[in-house]
Design an enzyme around this catalytic site. Structure first.
Site, PDB file in Angstrom:
ATOM      1  CG  ASP A 106       0.586 -14.767  -1.473  1.00 17.30           C
ATOM      2  OD1 ASP A 106       0.894 -13.637  -1.896  1.00 17.30           O
ATOM      3  OD2 ASP A 106       1.171 -15.302  -0.513  1.00 17.30           O
TER       4      ASP A 106
ATOM      5  CE  LYS B 175       6.754  -4.269  -4.944  1.00 11.70           C
ATOM      6  NZ  LYS B 175       6.109  -3.081  -4.351  1.00 11.70           N
TER       7      LYS B 175
END
Length: 227
Positions: free
Chosen positions: A103, A183
């Site tokens: 990240d 997702k």
């Protein structure tokens, strides 16, 4: 069961109006304060309610086993990495399990997880991850979503683009028979991506966990056994 919320449903909490707070901020705060999964995550020690989504995905598809190598894309704040660590029994001393979390935002240490503070879209990320894994991954997972603006079509396209990029990344780092979880938001434009995924994996499923908010169009793409 992960979706057992007995004892987590409290009385409705109202949020006082404030001139310094926007309507959307007030709505978000109200939703957080009255969300039983937020309360459950706090008690269970998970960093986000999203942890329960991955737990439900695992309950449905039985994806995680010990001695796996996993890549968590867009990992902050670390809820999915926490779940993966527990499910594969990872620890800082167990070299048979590897979880690489990526990240641009820093996350606190999770047992058995190596964190890479980097944008996975950068050209050298693929090779860096393969080196960190000492091989190929068993699972690439992504709970990434673009910052929503409240316009469903735009939010759908932005998150779909993230999913497409995660998919292309997964093809490069997954071993044969590896799995991909990501997702997406329903909105009609996802069909082309689904066709691409089905060409590369033996089984492709849609799944909406009960811990996913009912009003949300999010679903999870679960692609099993890379060809």
């Amino acid at each position: 069961m992960t979706n057992n919320l007995s004892g987590y449903r409290n009385k409705f909490v109202r949020v006082k109006t404030s001139k310094k707070r926007t309507v959307s901020s007030s709505n978000w705060l109200r939703r957080q304060l009255n969300d039983p999964y937020v309360a459950k995550a706090r008690i269970d020690g998970f960093r986000s309610r999203a942890a329960y989504k991955l737990l439900e995905i695992h309950e449905k598809f039985k994806l995680f086993t010990p001695n796996m190598k996993i890549v968590d894309l867009g990992a902050a704040p670390g809820g999915w990495s926490q779940v993966a660590s527990k499910l594969i029994k990872a620890s800082d001393n167990n070299l048979n399990n590897k979880i690489i979390s990526i990240d641009v935002l820093e996350i606190e240490h999770v047992a058995g997880v190596e964190f890479v503070q980097k944008d996975f879209f950068e050209a050298d990320t693929e090779e860096l991850i393969i080196q960190a894994l000492d091989g190929r991954a068993d699972i690439v997972m992504s709970d990434m979503a673009s910052n929503t603006i409240g316009h469903k079509a735009t939010d759908h396209i932005r998150t779909l683009l993230l999913c497409e990029q995660a998919f292309e990344f997964a093809l490069k780092v997954l071993k044969p028979s590896g799995h991909f979880i990501a997702k997406i938001f329903r909105g009609g434009a996802e069909n082309e991506l689904l066709h691409k995924v089905k060409r590369e994996f033996k089984t492709v499923k849609h799944f909406k966990p009960s811990s996913s908010r009912s009003e949300s169009t999010e679903i999870y793409l679960v692609a099993l056994n890379k060809k």
